[in-house]
Write a protein that holds these residues in place. Structure first.
Motif, PDB file in Angstrom:
ATOM      1  N   GLU A 197      -1.602 -13.544  18.703  1.00  0.00           N
ATOM      2  CA  GLU A 197      -1.499 -12.538  18.489  1.00  0.00           C
ATOM      3  C   GLU A 197      -1.030 -11.555  16.856  1.00  0.00           C
ATOM      4  OE1 GLU A 197      -1.512 -10.664  22.518  1.00  0.00           O
ATOM      5  OE2 GLU A 197       0.315 -10.500  21.367  1.00  0.00           O
ATOM      6  N   LEU A 198      -2.196 -11.116  15.926  1.00  0.00           N
ATOM      7  CA  LEU A 198      -1.543 -11.342  14.455  1.00  0.00           C
ATOM      8  C   LEU A 198      -1.067  -9.777  14.813  1.00  0.00           C
ATOM      9  CD1 LEU A 198      -1.627 -12.093  11.990  1.00  0.00           C
ATOM     10  CD2 LEU A 198      -4.007 -11.048  11.634  1.00  0.00           C
ATOM     11  N   TYR A 199      -0.033  -9.247  14.113  1.00  0.00           N
ATOM     12  CA  TYR A 199       0.649  -8.510  13.732  1.00  0.00           C
ATOM     13  C   TYR A 199       0.473  -7.744  12.501  1.00  0.00           C
ATOM     14  CZ  TYR A 199       1.105  -7.818  18.762  1.00  0.00           C
ATOM     15  OH  TYR A 199       0.615  -7.689  19.845  1.00  0.00           O
ATOM     16  N   SER A 200       1.073  -6.990  11.894  1.00  0.00           N
ATOM     17  CA  SER A 200       1.035  -6.357  10.730  1.00  0.00           C
ATOM     18  C   SER A 200       2.151  -5.455  10.376  1.00  0.00           C
ATOM     19  CB  SER A 200      -0.397  -5.506  10.162  1.00  0.00           C
ATOM     20  OG  SER A 200       0.120  -4.381   8.572  1.00  0.00           O
ATOM     21  N   VAL A 201       3.336  -5.300   9.927  1.00  0.00           N
ATOM     22  CA  VAL A 201       4.711  -5.031   9.952  1.00  0.00           C
ATOM     23  C   VAL A 201       4.777  -4.678   8.630  1.00  0.00           C
ATOM     24  CG1 VAL A 201       4.926  -7.048  12.796  1.00  0.00           C
ATOM     25  CG2 VAL A 201       5.460  -7.712   9.860  1.00  0.00           C
ATOM     26  N   SER A 202       5.693  -3.911   9.107  1.00  0.00           N
ATOM     27  CA  SER A 202       6.642  -3.432   7.983  1.00  0.00           C
ATOM     28  C   SER A 202       7.705  -4.005   7.312  1.00  0.00           C
ATOM     29  CB  SER A 202       7.212  -1.771   7.625  1.00  0.00           C
ATOM     30  OG  SER A 202       8.119  -2.188   9.032  1.00  0.00           O
ATOM     31  N   GLY A 203       8.407  -3.695   6.128  1.00  0.00           N
ATOM     32  CA  GLY A 203       9.378  -4.398   5.959  1.00  0.00           C
ATOM     33  C   GLY A 203      10.624  -4.140   7.362  1.00  0.00           C
ATOM     34  N   ASN A 249       4.442   2.584  13.853  1.00  0.00           N
ATOM     35  CA  ASN A 249       3.312   2.294  13.071  1.00  0.00           C
ATOM     36  C   ASN A 249       4.031   1.683  11.937  1.00  0.00           C
ATOM     37  OD1 ASN A 249       1.309   3.439  13.708  1.00  0.00           O
ATOM     38  ND2 ASN A 249       1.533   5.241  12.539  1.00  0.00           N
ATOM     39  N   ASP A 250       5.368   0.669  12.233  1.00  0.00           N
ATOM     40  CA  ASP A 250       6.454   0.035  11.766  1.00  0.00           C
ATOM     41  C   ASP A 250       5.553  -1.882  12.279  1.00  0.00           C
ATOM     42  OD1 ASP A 250       7.646   0.812   9.851  1.00  0.00           O
ATOM     43  OD2 ASP A 250       9.124   1.396  12.017  1.00  0.00           O
ATOM     44  N   ALA A 251       4.902  -1.618  12.859  1.00  0.00           N
ATOM     45  CA  ALA A 251       4.045  -2.524  13.387  1.00  0.00           C
ATOM     46  C   ALA A 251       2.960  -2.520  14.673  1.00  0.00           C
ATOM     47  CB  ALA A 251       4.721  -3.118  14.710  1.00  0.00           C
ATOM     48  N   GLN A 284      -4.993 -15.936   5.442  1.00  0.00           N
ATOM     49  CA  GLN A 284      -3.309 -16.093   5.594  1.00  0.00           C
ATOM     50  C   GLN A 284      -1.924 -14.920   5.854  1.00  0.00           C
ATOM     51  OE1 GLN A 284      -2.372 -19.757   3.458  1.00  0.00           O
ATOM     52  NE2 GLN A 284      -0.400 -19.457   3.725  1.00  0.00           N
ATOM     53  N   VAL A 285      -1.830 -16.006   6.329  1.00  0.00           N
ATOM     54  CA  VAL A 285      -0.220 -14.716   7.243  1.00  0.00           C
ATOM     55  C   VAL A 285       0.609 -15.880   7.536  1.00  0.00           C
ATOM     56  CG1 VAL A 285      -1.956 -14.277   9.137  1.00  0.00           C
ATOM     57  CG2 VAL A 285      -0.918 -16.147   9.699  1.00  0.00           C
ATOM     58  N   GLU A 286       2.027 -15.326   8.045  1.00  0.00           N
ATOM     59  CA  GLU A 286       3.281 -15.951   8.489  1.00  0.00           C
ATOM     60  C   GLU A 286       3.717 -15.952  10.011  1.00  0.00           C
ATOM     61  OE1 GLU A 286       4.898 -14.490   4.619  1.00  0.00           O
ATOM     62  OE2 GLU A 286       6.546 -14.247   5.952  1.00  0.00           O
ATOM     63  N   ASN A 332       1.031  -1.187  -0.146  1.00  0.00           N
ATOM     64  CA  ASN A 332       0.264   0.004  -0.073  1.00  0.00           C
ATOM     65  C   ASN A 332       0.853   1.070  -0.078  1.00  0.00           C
ATOM     66  OD1 ASN A 332      -2.037  -1.758   0.411  1.00  0.00           O
ATOM     67  ND2 ASN A 332      -1.874  -1.961   2.205  1.00  0.00           N
ATOM     68  N   ASN A 333       0.856   2.022  -1.053  1.00  0.00           N
ATOM     69  CA  ASN A 333       1.402   3.531  -1.881  1.00  0.00           C
ATOM     70  C   ASN A 333       3.099   2.810  -1.051  1.00  0.00           C
ATOM     71  OD1 ASN A 333      -0.981   5.076  -1.313  1.00  0.00           O
ATOM     72  ND2 ASN A 333      -0.622   5.193   0.686  1.00  0.00           N
ATOM     73  N   ASN A 334       3.412   1.559  -1.677  1.00  0.00           N
ATOM     74  CA  ASN A 334       4.769   0.954  -1.966  1.00  0.00           C
ATOM     75  C   ASN A 334       5.512   1.184   0.112  1.00  0.00           C
ATOM     76  OD1 ASN A 334       5.394   1.613  -4.601  1.00  0.00           O
ATOM     77  ND2 ASN A 334       5.735   4.251  -4.114  1.00  0.00           N
ATOM     78  N   HIS A 335       4.089   0.570   0.452  1.00  0.00           N
ATOM     79  CA  HIS A 335       4.676   0.560   2.222  1.00  0.00           C
ATOM     80  C   HIS A 335       4.355  -1.233   2.307  1.00  0.00           C
ATOM     81  CE1 HIS A 335       5.903   1.343   5.914  1.00  0.00           C
ATOM     82  NE2 HIS A 335       4.825  -0.386   5.957  1.00  0.00           N
ATOM     83  N   LYS A 336       5.836  -2.365   1.849  1.00  0.00           N
ATOM     84  CA  LYS A 336       5.227  -4.053   1.666  1.00  0.00           C
ATOM     85  C   LYS A 336       4.782  -3.848   3.897  1.00  0.00           C
ATOM     86  CE  LYS A 336       6.967  -8.241   1.135  1.00  0.00           C
ATOM     87  NZ  LYS A 336       8.080  -8.600  -0.438  1.00  0.00           N
ATOM     88  N   THR A 337       3.216  -4.449   3.654  1.00  0.00           N
ATOM     89  CA  THR A 337       3.410  -5.227   4.942  1.00  0.00           C
ATOM     90  C   THR A 337       3.114  -6.442   4.987  1.00  0.00           C
ATOM     91  OG1 THR A 337       1.344  -4.580   4.882  1.00  0.00           O
ATOM     92  CG2 THR A 337       2.484  -3.099   5.744  1.00  0.00           C
ATOM     93  N   THR A 338       3.589  -7.595   6.451  1.00  0.00           N
ATOM     94  CA  THR A 338       3.435  -8.572   6.152  1.00  0.00           C
ATOM     95  C   THR A 338       2.611  -9.008   7.373  1.00  0.00           C
ATOM     96  OG1 THR A 338       5.678  -9.076   5.307  1.00  0.00           O
ATOM     97  CG2 THR A 338       4.599 -10.699   6.636  1.00  0.00           C
ATOM     98  N   GLN A 339       1.590 -10.110   7.286  1.00  0.00           N
ATOM     99  CA  GLN A 339       0.575 -10.115   8.089  1.00  0.00           C
ATOM    100  C   GLN A 339       1.834 -11.457   9.642  1.00  0.00           C
ATOM    101  OE1 GLN A 339      -1.526  -8.841   9.313  1.00  0.00           O
ATOM    102  NE2 GLN A 339      -1.282  -7.625   7.825  1.00  0.00           N
ATOM    103  N   ILE A 340       2.476 -11.315  10.855  1.00  0.00           N
ATOM    104  CA  ILE A 340       2.948 -11.890  11.127  1.00  0.00           C
ATOM    105  C   ILE A 340       1.833 -12.352  12.189  1.00  0.00           C
ATOM    106  CG2 ILE A 340       5.023 -12.318  12.860  1.00  0.00           C
ATOM    107  CD1 ILE A 340       5.634 -12.835  10.105  1.00  0.00           C
ATOM    108  N   PHE A 341       1.506 -13.610  12.859  1.00  0.00           N
ATOM    109  CA  PHE A 341       0.762 -14.421  13.727  1.00  0.00           C
ATOM    110  C   PHE A 341       2.405 -14.365  14.724  1.00  0.00           C
ATOM    111  CE2 PHE A 341      -0.363 -18.389  16.046  1.00  0.00           C
ATOM    112  CZ  PHE A 341      -2.088 -17.816  16.712  1.00  0.00           C
TER     113      PHE A 341
END
Length: 182
Positions: free
Chosen positions: A77-83, A38-40, A119-121, A7-16
């Motif tokens: 817990e689930l977190y959306s995290v930046s690169g 806001n990196d996590a 689906q997460v990681e 999103n807007n060149n800000h790659k995020t990953t869903q981490i469990f």
């Protein structure tokens, strides 16, 4: 479904997270610090769709083992995290040292009435020892890492300076009573 988005060149990953990275546990400081920039971002409490072994290894360290269909459905817990955050988490989890490997996983919200499947990681104990660790403890795992397990965790600063985590894992796997080495 991809575990990452751009999103807007800000790659995020869903981490469990299921162990020491959860709120109230010793390594949560990392996610808490990353959340200030806001990196996590905390997404909520989730549970694995499939059962997996969650075991307490040496030094009170929790390991999720990649053997779907064994163990329990695991709460976490689930977190959306930046690169940037993902790099910090990979470093903490020892990805380059063979401690954990980050793999895809399906989780569902614990909310009643409106379950959300995604689906997460997650960080799984490395395949080089994971299955052996599961067998060593008699294939008895837990569904959630809680305070009583967290009390057994030995922080990095309190460990033997000359021993690596892999040294502790080897001793754990070779011991007749693996928990006597903690």
């Amino acid at each position: 479904m991809s575990t990452t988005s751009d999103n807007n060149n800000h790659k995020t990953t869903q981490i469990f997270v299921y162990g020491t990275l959860k709120q109230g546990f010793p390594n949560h400081y990392l996610l808490k610090g990353l959340s200030t920039s806001n990196d996590a971002v905390f997404q909520g409490c989730y549970k694995t769709v499939n059962s997996y072994p969650l075991v307490l290894g040496p030094l009170g360290i929790p390991f999720l083992i990649n053997i779907p269909g064994s163990g329990h459905r695991v709460k976490g817990e689930l977190y959306s995290v930046s690169g940037h955050a993902l790099e910090k988490l990979d470093e903490l989890e020892g990805i380059s040292r063979g401690h954990y490997e980050r793999l895809p996983l399906k989780v569902v919200t614990e909310e009643e009435g409106n379950p959300r499947l995604i689906q997460v990681e997650a960080y799984f104990g490395h395949r080089s020892f994971g299955e052996e660790m599961w067998k060593k403890i008699g294939e008895i795992g837990m569904g959630e890492y809680m305070d009583k397990e967290g009390e057994k965790y030995v922080r990095v600063k309190d460990r033997d300076v000359g021993s690596s985590l892999m040294d502790y894992i080897r001793v754990f796997l070779q011991s007749d009573d693996p928990y006597s080495t903690n």
